[in-house]
Design a protein around this motif. Structure first.
Motif, PDB file in Angstrom:
ATOM      1  N   LYS A  29      -0.439   0.752   1.406  1.00 26.87           N
ATOM      2  CA  LYS A  29      -0.360   1.894   2.242  1.00 26.87           C
ATOM      3  C   LYS A  29      -0.953   2.555   2.674  1.00 26.87           C
ATOM      4  CE  LYS A  29       4.675   1.363   1.979  1.00 26.87           C
ATOM      5  NZ  LYS A  29       5.809   2.232   1.355  1.00 26.87           N
ATOM      6  N   GLU A  47       2.185  -0.119  -4.467  1.00 23.46           N
ATOM      7  CA  GLU A  47       2.581  -0.013  -3.253  1.00 23.46           C
ATOM      8  C   GLU A  47       1.546   0.997  -2.340  1.00 23.46           C
ATOM      9  OE1 GLU A  47       6.960   0.746  -0.944  1.00 23.46           O
ATOM     10  OE2 GLU A  47       6.893   0.114  -2.966  1.00 23.46           O
ATOM     11  N   ASP A  65       7.479   6.175   1.631  1.00 24.73           N
ATOM     12  CA  ASP A  65       7.099   6.074   3.374  1.00 24.73           C
ATOM     13  C   ASP A  65       7.523   8.004   3.342  1.00 24.73           C
ATOM     14  OD1 ASP A  65       6.269   3.937   3.683  1.00 24.73           O
ATOM     15  OD2 ASP A  65       8.942   3.304   4.364  1.00 24.73           O
ATOM     16  N   PRO A  68      -3.905   0.672   5.358  1.00 24.05           N
ATOM     17  CA  PRO A  68      -3.093  -0.745   5.515  1.00 24.05           C
ATOM     18  C   PRO A  68      -3.835  -2.176   6.185  1.00 24.05           C
ATOM     19  CG  PRO A  68      -3.012   1.389   6.717  1.00 24.05           C
ATOM     20  CD  PRO A  68      -3.603   2.303   5.675  1.00 24.05           C
TER      21      PRO A  68
END
Length: 489
Positions: free
Chosen positions: A146, A142, A302, A149
């Motif tokens: 990210k 993940e 995030d 992107p």
């Protein structure tokens, strides 16, 4: 202050623990059981780096980014918990393994807590490690996805990481793990140090950056808003304070250390280093929450991207994220290796032939594949996976510390260095399971009132204390040498 506590703790309390355990000059497993696969002598510095990367999964980054929502008190709890509980736990796990010929954690539990407890524990530990492997494939995939992107590469990264795990599980420890971990360590430490330097420079311009701002206090976690620090903090911040997962990893270098005199720096010391890493990322999390209060409600991964992007910029930020990716990957690969070793030990499967190693690993490959498919169905399924991993991890910690206390007591040594943190972690785990529920913002549990959970957990913890003293008395005088020679465990 917290960083100073960690350093001082290594040279004071760590020295006390070493004096009690008393490493000596006896032959180590890599010499008595050398097989060229798992029992291989490696240099001391390489062993330390392998141990650091084995134990430092995403917990000291992702865990503390979540845990710092409890506020500044985390900067005190991490170092104190690390020195008294976490590093002691890792030191004991490693030394118990070395004294039993490099035994894995289930065998250590059977030695000290008996066959009945072992039967439950072995199954529980292997289920937890399967969760670890799945989690530590998902999170780095993940993060990489990210970071770039503009291209859809999540499943390609999942496949690549999984293939690497399989190879690292099958190959001799000195062929892959022993060669690439020093490079990985350098990348990890460079990224973490970059965050530390950036934070220090930011403090000159904003001395309040690491204090609880008014906006932060409005959203911080407290018992009043359903986030009690006990037990939730000690389940959220596993790796920086204490992590039972580490006890599954310590036997890997217990089989590659040439002398017991390397044990304090390799086991206790590397846990202290992990605490330093955790403190730095906790500071980064608090800084970002103060600067951008809206990030309190977004995913920890995030927030991690926000920390690196804000303090380091795009180029150095990518390097730092790759360091965090390495943290996950270098714990996931050895988690899978630990599974292979534990299964082989339980069923007495010779691991020197490659084909037998592959056949031992094949069921693990199939189960992890199924877990990956399930966990990526939705964000909710992954969160469930993480939650069960978090509290299951601390079940291992409580069990290992209890076994360590029995081990010390039956050798006529001061087992209180282990029994006190063991009972505390037993209380934490039990109160968490009794209290947690979807209504309380977590996985399925009993959902009891918090104070009632505390009371029941306290009573059961005292029962476990009695159990530990009973086992210590029953096994008084049973030495590791006797267990090694007769295998009566």
């Amino acid at each position: 202050m917290g960083l100073l506590l960690l350093v001082a703790g290594y040279f004071t309390y760590g020295k006390l623990v070493e004096k009690i355990i008393a490493p000596d000059g006896r032959p180590t497993p890599c010499k008595t059981k050398h097989d060229g696969v798992d029992y291989v002598s490696l240099p001391h510095m390489k062993n330390m780096l392998i141990q650091l990367l084995n134990i430092a999964g995403v917990g000291p980054v992702i865990g503390v980014i979540i845990g710092i929502k409890f506020g500044e008190i985390v900067f005190l709890i991490i170092p104190i918990g690390n020195i008294i509980a976490g590093a002691t736990h890792d030191f004991l796990a490693g030394m118990m393994s070395m004294r039993r010929g490099g035994a894995n954690l289930p065998s250590i539990i059977k030695d000290n807590l008996g066959k009945t407890y072992y039967s439950f524990f072995a199954v529980f530990m292997m289920l937890l490690l399967l969760l670890v492997v799945a989690v530590f494939i998902n999170i780095p995939a993940e993060l990489i996805d990210k970071t770039f992107p503009q291209i859809q590469i999540f499943w390609a990264i999942v496949g690549g990481i999984f293939i690497y795990y399989i190879l690292a599980t099958l190959f001799p420890v000195d062929k892959i793990i022993g060669k690439i971990y020093p490079i990985f360590s350098a990348l990890l430490l460079v990224g973490t140090f970059a965050i530390f330097v950036a934070l220090v420079f930011s403090l000159f311009g904003n001395p309040e950056l690491l204090s609880e701002s008014a906006a932060f206090k409005e959203k911080m976690w407290t018992a009043a808003n359903g986030k009690p620090i006990i037990p939730l903090l000690f389940v959220t911040i596993a790796c920086g304070i204490i992590s039972g997962f580490h006890a599954t990893q310590s036997p890997i270098i217990a089989r590659t250390m040439s002398t017991e005199f390397e044990a304090r720096s390799s086991f206790y010391g590397m846990m202290v280093v992990e605490g330093v890493i955790g403190m730095i990322w906790a500071a980064g999390g608090l800084a970002v929450y103060n600067l951008f209060p809206e990030t309190m409600s977004i995913k920890a991964t995030d927030v991690l991207m926000k920390i690196t992007g804000h303090f380091l910029g795009s180029y150095m930020g990518v390097i730092t994220v790759m360091g965090v990716v390495i943290l996950a990957i270098t714990s996931g690969d050895t988690a899978m290796r630990s599974l292979r070793l534990s299964i082989a030990e339980i069923f007495k499967i010779d691991q020197k032939p490659l084909m037998k190693r592959f056949l031992t690993t094949l069921p693990l490959i199939l189960i992890v594949t199924a877990l990956l498919a399930w966990s990526n169905k939705s964000a909710d399924t992954f969160n469930q996976l993480w939650n069960y991993f978090a509290w299951g991890n601390q079940v291992l910690a409580a069990s290992t510390l209890t076994a360590g206390a029995v081990w010390l007591f039956r050798h006529g040594k001061n087992g209180f260095i282990a029994i006190f943190p063991a009972m505390f972690m037993t209380f934490i785990v039990l109160s968490y399971i009794l209290w947690i529920s979807p209504a309380h913002g977590g996985p399925i549990g009993f959902g009891l009132d918090l104070n009632l959970s505390y009371a029941i957990a306290g009573v059961i913890s005292l029962c476990f204390l009695g159990f530990a003293f009973y086992k210590s008395k029953k096994m008084a005088g049973v030495t590791d040498e006797l267990l090694n020679s007769s295998d009566i465990s």
